[in-house]
Write a protein that holds these residues in place. Structure first.
Motif, PDB file in Angstrom:
ATOM      1  N   LEU A 140     -27.265 -34.728  28.047  1.00  0.00           N
ATOM      2  CA  LEU A 140     -27.180 -34.335  26.424  1.00  0.00           C
ATOM      3  C   LEU A 140     -26.716 -35.535  25.717  1.00  0.00           C
ATOM      4  O   LEU A 140     -26.874 -35.733  24.533  1.00  0.00           O
ATOM      5  CB  LEU A 140     -26.405 -33.319  26.123  1.00  0.00           C
ATOM      6  CG  LEU A 140     -27.130 -31.868  26.373  1.00  0.00           C
ATOM      7  CD1 LEU A 140     -26.123 -30.652  26.160  1.00  0.00           C
ATOM      8  CD2 LEU A 140     -28.379 -31.694  25.787  1.00  0.00           C
ATOM      9  N   ARG A 141     -26.059 -36.695  26.336  1.00  0.00           N
ATOM     10  CA  ARG A 141     -25.362 -37.653  25.720  1.00  0.00           C
ATOM     11  C   ARG A 141     -26.088 -38.416  24.421  1.00  0.00           C
ATOM     12  O   ARG A 141     -25.695 -38.446  23.134  1.00  0.00           O
ATOM     13  CB  ARG A 141     -24.846 -38.685  26.558  1.00  0.00           C
ATOM     14  CG  ARG A 141     -23.738 -39.737  26.231  1.00  0.00           C
ATOM     15  CD  ARG A 141     -23.184 -40.472  27.015  1.00  0.00           C
ATOM     16  NE  ARG A 141     -22.300 -41.512  26.475  1.00  0.00           N
ATOM     17  CZ  ARG A 141     -22.566 -42.548  25.847  1.00  0.00           C
ATOM     18  NH1 ARG A 141     -23.801 -43.260  26.239  1.00  0.00           N
ATOM     19  NH2 ARG A 141     -21.630 -43.462  25.790  1.00  0.00           N
ATOM     20  N   ALA A 142     -27.317 -38.768  24.975  1.00  0.00           N
ATOM     21  CA  ALA A 142     -28.266 -39.465  23.840  1.00  0.00           C
ATOM     22  C   ALA A 142     -28.421 -38.666  22.681  1.00  0.00           C
ATOM     23  O   ALA A 142     -28.636 -39.102  21.731  1.00  0.00           O
ATOM     24  CB  ALA A 142     -29.480 -40.041  24.588  1.00  0.00           C
ATOM     25  N   GLN A 143     -28.832 -37.293  23.059  1.00  0.00           N
ATOM     26  CA  GLN A 143     -29.261 -36.385  22.072  1.00  0.00           C
ATOM     27  C   GLN A 143     -27.934 -36.243  20.948  1.00  0.00           C
ATOM     28  O   GLN A 143     -27.904 -36.114  19.705  1.00  0.00           O
ATOM     29  CB  GLN A 143     -29.722 -35.052  22.523  1.00  0.00           C
ATOM     30  CG  GLN A 143     -29.828 -33.964  21.502  1.00  0.00           C
ATOM     31  CD  GLN A 143     -30.522 -32.890  22.253  1.00  0.00           C
ATOM     32  OE1 GLN A 143     -30.317 -31.777  21.427  1.00  0.00           O
ATOM     33  NE2 GLN A 143     -30.873 -32.720  23.387  1.00  0.00           N
ATOM     34  N   LEU A 144     -26.674 -36.053  21.655  1.00  0.00           N
ATOM     35  CA  LEU A 144     -25.496 -36.159  20.915  1.00  0.00           C
ATOM     36  C   LEU A 144     -25.231 -36.984  19.905  1.00  0.00           C
ATOM     37  O   LEU A 144     -25.058 -36.867  18.793  1.00  0.00           O
ATOM     38  CB  LEU A 144     -24.456 -35.596  21.761  1.00  0.00           C
ATOM     39  CG  LEU A 144     -24.403 -34.313  22.725  1.00  0.00           C
ATOM     40  CD1 LEU A 144     -23.379 -33.997  23.543  1.00  0.00           C
ATOM     41  CD2 LEU A 144     -24.428 -33.074  21.727  1.00  0.00           C
ATOM     42  N   LEU A 145     -25.384 -38.180  20.529  1.00  0.00           N
ATOM     43  CA  LEU A 145     -25.155 -39.411  19.812  1.00  0.00           C
ATOM     44  C   LEU A 145     -26.113 -39.645  18.632  1.00  0.00           C
ATOM     45  O   LEU A 145     -25.811 -39.764  17.423  1.00  0.00           O
ATOM     46  CB  LEU A 145     -25.403 -40.707  20.608  1.00  0.00           C
ATOM     47  CG  LEU A 145     -24.332 -40.826  21.616  1.00  0.00           C
ATOM     48  CD1 LEU A 145     -24.403 -41.933  22.704  1.00  0.00           C
ATOM     49  CD2 LEU A 145     -22.998 -41.059  20.869  1.00  0.00           C
ATOM     50  N   ASP A 146     -27.420 -39.171  18.914  1.00  0.00           N
ATOM     51  CA  ASP A 146     -28.273 -38.984  17.854  1.00  0.00           C
ATOM     52  C   ASP A 146     -27.991 -38.126  16.456  1.00  0.00           C
ATOM     53  O   ASP A 146     -28.342 -38.376  15.447  1.00  0.00           O
ATOM     54  CB  ASP A 146     -29.743 -38.707  18.343  1.00  0.00           C
ATOM     55  CG  ASP A 146     -30.682 -39.841  18.935  1.00  0.00           C
ATOM     56  OD1 ASP A 146     -30.347 -40.814  18.420  1.00  0.00           O
ATOM     57  OD2 ASP A 146     -31.312 -39.610  19.553  1.00  0.00           O
ATOM     58  N   ARG A 147     -27.410 -37.094  17.044  1.00  0.00           N
ATOM     59  CA  ARG A 147     -26.901 -36.040  16.043  1.00  0.00           C
ATOM     60  C   ARG A 147     -25.655 -36.623  15.494  1.00  0.00           C
ATOM     61  O   ARG A 147     -25.402 -36.501  14.119  1.00  0.00           O
ATOM     62  CB  ARG A 147     -26.670 -34.827  16.512  1.00  0.00           C
ATOM     63  CG  ARG A 147     -27.795 -34.028  17.139  1.00  0.00           C
ATOM     64  CD  ARG A 147     -27.303 -32.829  18.183  1.00  0.00           C
ATOM     65  NE  ARG A 147     -28.268 -32.077  18.307  1.00  0.00           N
ATOM     66  CZ  ARG A 147     -28.802 -30.771  17.780  1.00  0.00           C
ATOM     67  NH1 ARG A 147     -27.955 -30.241  16.725  1.00  0.00           N
ATOM     68  NH2 ARG A 147     -29.874 -30.168  18.151  1.00  0.00           N
TER      69      ARG A 147
END
Length: 291
Positions: free
Chosen positions: A191-198
């Motif tokens: 999820l890291r990339a998705q979390l950074l996007d948020r």
């Protein structure tokens, strides 16, 4: 001002995320986001830990507000990342005698939101399998030189239960909270990339480096080496012993993880964790993120 607060929790890759973001904090500021993590928040002139310990209305709040406003001036958005907002992992503070996980978390969070200029705030919280979390949090206290045996740290608690559901309910219901985003620590890499996007301004996630894991925990052989020497010498510096144990018995060298609980505990923990996640998914103002 848009306020986001990453609450951790402890032992859920918070340090890794914080270190990653610290590498690009100047770029984040240029993009309009002021990023504050323990490197800033735990040192003067802010000293958030002391202010939270003293409580709302304490004399230190005025100085914090003045320093805070000077630090984030010119940034329309703010991201705070500090796992100690929830509380520490000390045996007497992490779970109350009534079994409440981080019993003062809501009060402390309410104070932080006020100090940061008020809400609404979007919260970010990672949770972890109870047995795994308990082992890792205990190992953290061993590393700090404050514990030697897990039974003493647990104080009779069931290591297969923790109370994430109650904590999420209290935080999501707090005045000044718009939404609480929750994910499993076990899914962090996916999820890291998705979390950074948020968390970050548009287009910034790709600029964040992905360093090696931070704060590697004790391995089982390392803990056994530590415990043998701690029991043999009551005057030994436990913190130094723990540091030596981590260096001598690293995961990178093939040493296995800490295993102080039996398989039945781990099985019950997985069941309890799944039940809590199912209930968390249904809570209002809570968004559960999964791969």
């Amino acid at each position: 001002m848009a306020l986001s607060i990453h609450l951790g929790a402890h032992k859920t890759a918070s340090t890794h995320l914080q270190y990653s973001l610290r590498q690009v904090q100047d770029q984040l500021r240029d993009a309009g986001l002021f990023y504050a993590d323990p490197a800033l928040l735990r040192t003067p002139p802010l000293g958030l830990a002391e202010i939270l310990a003293a409580g709302a209305g304490c004399p230190g709040e005025a100085g914090f507000r003045a320093a805070w406003q000077a630090q984030c001036q010119g940034c329309p958005d703010v991201l705070i990342s500090e796992e100690n907002i929830l509380g520490g992992t000390n045996r007497n503070k992490i779970v109350s005698r009534r079994g409440v996980l981080h019993p003062f978390a809501a009060r402390r969070l309410h104070q932080v939101i006020a100090l940061a200029g008020g809400g609404p705030a979007v919260l970010y919280l990672s949770i972890r399998d109870p047995a795994s979390f308990n082992l890792s949090a205990f190992a953290l206290q061993v590393g700090l030189g404050k514990e030697t045996e897990i039974a003493d740290w647990l104080r009779g608690r069931d290591p297969a239960r923790l109370g994430w559901l109650g904590l999420v309910k209290r935080l999501a219901a707090l005045e000044g909270v718009a939404r609480l985003v929750v994910w499993r620590y076990e899914d962090y890499a996916a999820l890291r990339a998705q979390l950074l996007d948020r968390l970050l301004p548009p287009g910034m996630a790709g600029q964040v480096p992905d360093p090696p894991p931070a704060n590697e925990s004790l391995t089982q052989p390392g803990y056994e080496w530590f415990l043998q020497r701690a029991m043999a010498d009551s005057e030994a510096d436990l913190r130094v012993l723990a540091q030596r144990a981590r260096r001598r018995f690293r995961r990178a060298d093939g040493h296995g993880p800490l295993r102080l609980l039996d398989e039945a505990d781990h099985a019950r923990s997985a069941e309890n964790y799944a039940r809590e996640i199912a209930a968390i998914r249904k809570l209002p103002r809570v968004e559960f993120v999964a791969p």
